[in-house]
Design a protein around this motif. Structure first.
Motif, PDB file in Angstrom:
ATOM      1  N   TYR A 100       0.868  -1.170   0.000  1.00 33.24           N
ATOM      2  CA  TYR A 100       0.000   0.000   0.000  1.00 33.24           C
ATOM      3  C   TYR A 100       0.905   1.221   0.000  1.00 33.24           C
ATOM      4  N   TYR A 101       0.330   2.397  -0.126  1.00 33.05           N
ATOM      5  CA  TYR A 101       1.094   3.641  -0.136  1.00 33.05           C
ATOM      6  C   TYR A 101       0.699   4.499   1.051  1.00 33.05           C
ATOM      7  N   ILE A 102       1.665   5.272   1.540  1.00 37.70           N
ATOM      8  CA  ILE A 102       1.421   6.136   2.693  1.00 37.70           C
ATOM      9  C   ILE A 102       2.060   7.503   2.446  1.00 37.70           C
ATOM     10  N   LEU A 103       1.397   8.538   2.906  1.00 36.73           N
ATOM     11  CA  LEU A 103       1.920   9.899   2.824  1.00 36.73           C
ATOM     12  C   LEU A 103       1.683  10.583   4.163  1.00 36.73           C
ATOM     13  N   GLU A 104       2.763  10.886   4.863  1.00 36.26           N
ATOM     14  CA  GLU A 104       2.658  11.615   6.127  1.00 36.26           C
ATOM     15  C   GLU A 104       2.684  13.099   5.809  1.00 36.26           C
ATOM     16  N   LEU A 105       1.584  13.781   6.090  1.00 37.49           N
ATOM     17  CA  LEU A 105       1.458  15.193   5.747  1.00 37.49           C
ATOM     18  C   LEU A 105       2.076  16.093   6.810  1.00 37.49           C
ATOM     19  N   CYS A 106       1.748  15.830   8.040  1.00 38.66           N
ATOM     20  CA  CYS A 106       2.260  16.577   9.179  1.00 38.66           C
ATOM     21  C   CYS A 106       1.882  15.800  10.430  1.00 38.66           C
ATOM     22  N   GLU A 107       2.309  16.269  11.561  1.00 41.93           N
ATOM     23  CA  GLU A 107       1.985  15.567  12.799  1.00 41.93           C
ATOM     24  C   GLU A 107       0.474  15.444  12.955  1.00 41.93           C
ATOM     25  N   GLY A 108       0.019  14.223  13.132  1.00 43.47           N
ATOM     26  CA  GLY A 108      -1.406  13.987  13.321  1.00 43.47           C
ATOM     27  C   GLY A 108      -2.199  13.803  12.048  1.00 43.47           C
ATOM     28  N   MET A 109      -1.526  13.775  10.878  1.00 39.96           N
ATOM     29  CA  MET A 109      -2.274  13.607   9.632  1.00 39.96           C
ATOM     30  C   MET A 109      -1.476  12.768   8.648  1.00 39.96           C
ATOM     31  N   CYS A 110      -2.053  11.626   8.294  1.00 35.67           N
ATOM     32  CA  CYS A 110      -1.405  10.689   7.386  1.00 35.67           C
ATOM     33  C   CYS A 110      -2.462  10.162   6.410  1.00 35.67           C
ATOM     34  N   LEU A 111      -2.078  10.003   5.154  1.00 41.43           N
ATOM     35  CA  LEU A 111      -2.960   9.424   4.147  1.00 41.43           C
ATOM     36  C   LEU A 111      -2.451   8.030   3.800  1.00 41.43           C
ATOM     37  N   VAL A 112      -3.387   7.088   3.601  1.00 44.67           N
ATOM     38  CA  VAL A 112      -3.052   5.702   3.300  1.00 44.67           C
ATOM     39  C   VAL A 112      -3.896   5.246   2.115  1.00 44.67           C
ATOM     40  N   SER A 113      -3.266   4.526   1.191  1.00 43.38           N
ATOM     41  CA  SER A 113      -3.990   4.041   0.017  1.00 43.38           C
ATOM     42  C   SER A 113      -4.668   2.705   0.289  1.00 43.38           C
ATOM     43  N   THR A 114      -5.465   2.312  -0.668  1.00 39.21           N
ATOM     44  CA  THR A 114      -6.038   0.983  -0.710  1.00 39.21           C
ATOM     45  C   THR A 114      -4.900  -0.037  -0.754  1.00 39.21           C
ATOM     46  N   ASP A 115      -5.113  -1.225  -0.204  1.00 39.83           N
ATOM     47  CA  ASP A 115      -4.127  -2.302  -0.331  1.00 39.83           C
ATOM     48  C   ASP A 115      -4.118  -2.816  -1.765  1.00 39.83           C
ATOM     49  N   SER A 116      -2.930  -3.184  -2.259  1.00 40.66           N
ATOM     50  CA  SER A 116      -2.780  -3.610  -3.648  1.00 40.66           C
ATOM     51  C   SER A 116      -3.632  -4.826  -3.991  1.00 40.66           C
ATOM     52  N   ASP A 117      -3.897  -5.687  -3.037  1.00 39.61           N
ATOM     53  CA  ASP A 117      -4.650  -6.901  -3.330  1.00 39.61           C
ATOM     54  C   ASP A 117      -6.134  -6.647  -3.575  1.00 39.61           C
ATOM     55  N   VAL A 118      -6.626  -5.467  -3.267  1.00 36.54           N
ATOM     56  CA  VAL A 118      -8.039  -5.159  -3.518  1.00 36.54           C
ATOM     57  C   VAL A 118      -8.235  -4.119  -4.630  1.00 36.54           C
ATOM     58  N   VAL A 119      -7.145  -3.615  -5.197  1.00 36.16           N
ATOM     59  CA  VAL A 119      -7.233  -2.624  -6.274  1.00 36.16           C
ATOM     60  C   VAL A 119      -7.701  -3.303  -7.560  1.00 36.16           C
ATOM     61  N   LYS A 120      -8.674  -2.704  -8.209  1.00 37.20           N
ATOM     62  CA  LYS A 120      -9.192  -3.201  -9.486  1.00 37.20           C
ATOM     63  C   LYS A 120      -8.942  -2.170 -10.573  1.00 37.20           C
ATOM     64  N   ASP A 121      -8.386  -2.610 -11.703  1.00 37.34           N
ATOM     65  CA  ASP A 121      -8.162  -1.750 -12.871  1.00 37.34           C
ATOM     66  C   ASP A 121      -7.362  -0.499 -12.538  1.00 37.34           C
ATOM     67  N   ASP A 122      -6.363  -0.617 -11.646  1.00 34.81           N
ATOM     68  CA  ASP A 122      -5.483   0.482 -11.257  1.00 34.81           C
ATOM     69  C   ASP A 122      -6.268   1.683 -10.713  1.00 34.81           C
ATOM     70  N   HIS A 123      -7.368   1.412 -10.011  1.00 35.84           N
ATOM     71  CA  HIS A 123      -8.199   2.456  -9.407  1.00 35.84           C
ATOM     72  C   HIS A 123      -7.937   2.456  -7.898  1.00 35.84           C
ATOM     73  N   TRP A 124      -7.070   3.354  -7.459  1.00 38.46           N
ATOM     74  CA  TRP A 124      -6.652   3.440  -6.068  1.00 38.46           C
ATOM     75  C   TRP A 124      -7.491   4.471  -5.320  1.00 38.46           C
ATOM     76  N   LYS A 125      -7.674   4.250  -4.035  1.00 36.44           N
ATOM     77  CA  LYS A 125      -8.370   5.190  -3.158  1.00 36.44           C
ATOM     78  C   LYS A 125      -7.428   5.570  -2.030  1.00 36.44           C
ATOM     79  N   VAL A 126      -7.678   6.721  -1.436  1.00 38.35           N
ATOM     80  CA  VAL A 126      -6.878   7.204  -0.319  1.00 38.35           C
ATOM     81  C   VAL A 126      -7.820   7.511   0.838  1.00 38.35           C
ATOM     82  N   ILE A 127      -7.429   7.072   2.028  1.00 43.40           N
ATOM     83  CA  ILE A 127      -8.195   7.353   3.240  1.00 43.40           C
ATOM     84  C   ILE A 127      -7.253   7.926   4.286  1.00 43.40           C
ATOM     85  N   SER A 128      -7.826   8.327   5.397  1.00 43.87           N
ATOM     86  CA  SER A 128      -7.045   8.757   6.552  1.00 43.87           C
ATOM     87  C   SER A 128      -7.684   8.164   7.798  1.00 43.87           C
TER      88      SER A 128
END
Length: 93
Positions: free
Chosen positions: A35-63
């Motif tokens: 999966y992918y992760i982006l740490e924006l600042c203290e207390g805020m991080c974005l995480v992507s969908t896990d690769s095993d559930v991605v369909k047709d290269d359509h990724w989502k990001v949550i926090s």
């Protein structure tokens, strides 16, 4: 008007997300994934969908920090990152 498109793995990398590998030895689920992760600042991080559930290269990001947040297009990701940088003072964006 700009058309919203899906968010791809390459777009995540382009915006600074870092790949995190998770082996079967770590997860004990029978397969490796990442999966992918982006740490924006203290207390805020974005995480992507896990690769095993991605369909047709359509990724989502949550926090996990903001449970209601789900980003599904690159356009929305760019807008969110701009808000974080300009209004919330996340200087690492």
């Amino acid at each position: 008007m700009k058309k919203n498109t899906i968010m791809t793995e390459n777009q995540l990398v382009k915006h600074g997300f870092k790949k995190q590998m998770c082996s079967d030895l770590e997860s004990n689920n029978g397969y490796d994934y990442y999966y992918y992760i982006l740490e924006l600042c203290e207390g805020m991080c974005l995480v992507s969908t896990d690769s095993d559930v991605v369909k047709d290269d359509h990724w989502k990001v949550i926090s996990f920090d903001v449970p209601a947040l789900t980003i599904v297009t690159e356009e929305n990701l760019i807008s969110f990152l701009q808000v974080m940088e300009e209004l919330i003072n996340c200087e690492d964006v």
